[in-house]
Scaffold this active site. Structure first.
Site, mmCIF file in Angstrom:
data_model
loop_
_atom_site.group_PDB
_atom_site.id
_atom_site.type_symbol
_atom_site.label_atom_id
_atom_site.label_comp_id
_atom_site.label_asym_id
_atom_site.label_seq_id
_atom_site.Cartn_x
_atom_site.Cartn_y
_atom_site.Cartn_z
ATOM 1 N N HIS A 1 47.224 32.244 30.247
ATOM 2 C CA HIS A 1 46.932 33.425 29.444
ATOM 3 C C HIS A 1 48.036 34.475 29.534
ATOM 4 C CE1 HIS A 1 42.613 32.229 30.691
ATOM 5 N NE2 HIS A 1 42.953 31.590 29.580
ATOM 6 N N LYS B 1 50.582 41.774 36.619
ATOM 7 C CA LYS B 1 49.411 41.626 37.475
ATOM 8 C C LYS B 1 49.807 41.127 38.850
ATOM 9 C CE LYS B 1 47.851 38.744 34.385
ATOM 10 N NZ LYS B 1 47.122 37.793 33.574
ATOM 11 N N TYR C 1 42.434 40.043 40.717
ATOM 12 C CA TYR C 1 43.557 40.467 39.875
ATOM 13 C C TYR C 1 43.660 41.986 39.916
ATOM 14 C CZ TYR C 1 42.963 36.075 37.189
ATOM 15 O OH TYR C 1 42.849 34.780 36.776
ATOM 16 N N ASP D 1 40.974 27.074 26.569
ATOM 17 C CA ASP D 1 42.162 26.780 27.370
ATOM 18 C C ASP D 1 42.661 25.356 27.149
ATOM 19 O OD1 ASP D 1 42.015 29.341 28.352
ATOM 20 O OD2 ASP D 1 41.348 28.769 30.353
#
Length: 176
Positions: free
Chosen positions: A62, A72, A132, A168
């Site tokens: 992603h 991140k 995250y 995905d």
């Protein structure tokens, strides 16, 4: 914290400096001043948790589309994963290259993933929780992805996924 550069500019391994005594251990997970002093200005705006029940769960790859790219810091707080970042910056000398590393609750390692990268992971143990820290607030409509097994990247995963979302699994070939 110890910062180790990878082959991809903007992707950095962050290891903890544990202070241990008879009670156990303590470590800072993020300090804006330490990150900045190491040349990585990263200030989280949002923190998210991904709970994964089964080993072999794959999430990714992603990324957020321009102008909403995000950086991140990814860390495992329970279990173990193989974490991957792919460079999607067309002007980068490492364009379409990937880096992967094992993150676990036991090793305390984190991966700082800069803007312009796709990110994903496969769980290596049941009950793996992934934390995250993200440098911007999520805004719906900017999420994109590339397929985990796209030959354009040739990522070498340590195992094939047994749990993966339809989204995905069916991203089109990169550049298609």
């Amino acid at each position: 914290m110890r910062f180790t550069a990878t082959e991809i500019d903007g992707v950095v391994i962050v290891d903890l400096d544990l202070m241990s005594d008879e009670r156990g251990a303590f470590a800072r997970l993020h300090c804006p001043d330490e990150f900045a002093a190491a040349g990585h200005s990263f200030v989280p705006q949002q923190t998210s948790l991904s709970r994964n029940a089964k080993a072999g769960t794959l999430r990714g790859m992603h990324y957020e589309a321009a102008p909403r790219e995000e950086a991140k810091l990814v860390r495992v707080v329970r279990g173990r994963i193989f974490d991957v970042a792919v460079d999607l910056r067309p002007d980068s000398p490492t364009y379409r290259r990937w880096i992967g590393t094992e993150l676990s609750a036991a090793n305390g390692r984190a991966l700082l993933i800069g803007k312009g990268m796709a990110h994903g992971f496969v769980t290596l143990e049941d009950d793996s929780d992934v934390l995250y820290q993200i440098d911007r607030i999520f805004e719906p409509g900017h999420g994109r992805g590339v397929r985990w097994n796209d030959p354009a990247f040739a990522i070498v995963w340590p195992l094939s996924p047994v749990v993966i979302s339809e989204r995905d699994a069916t991203y089109p070939d990169f550049g298609a």
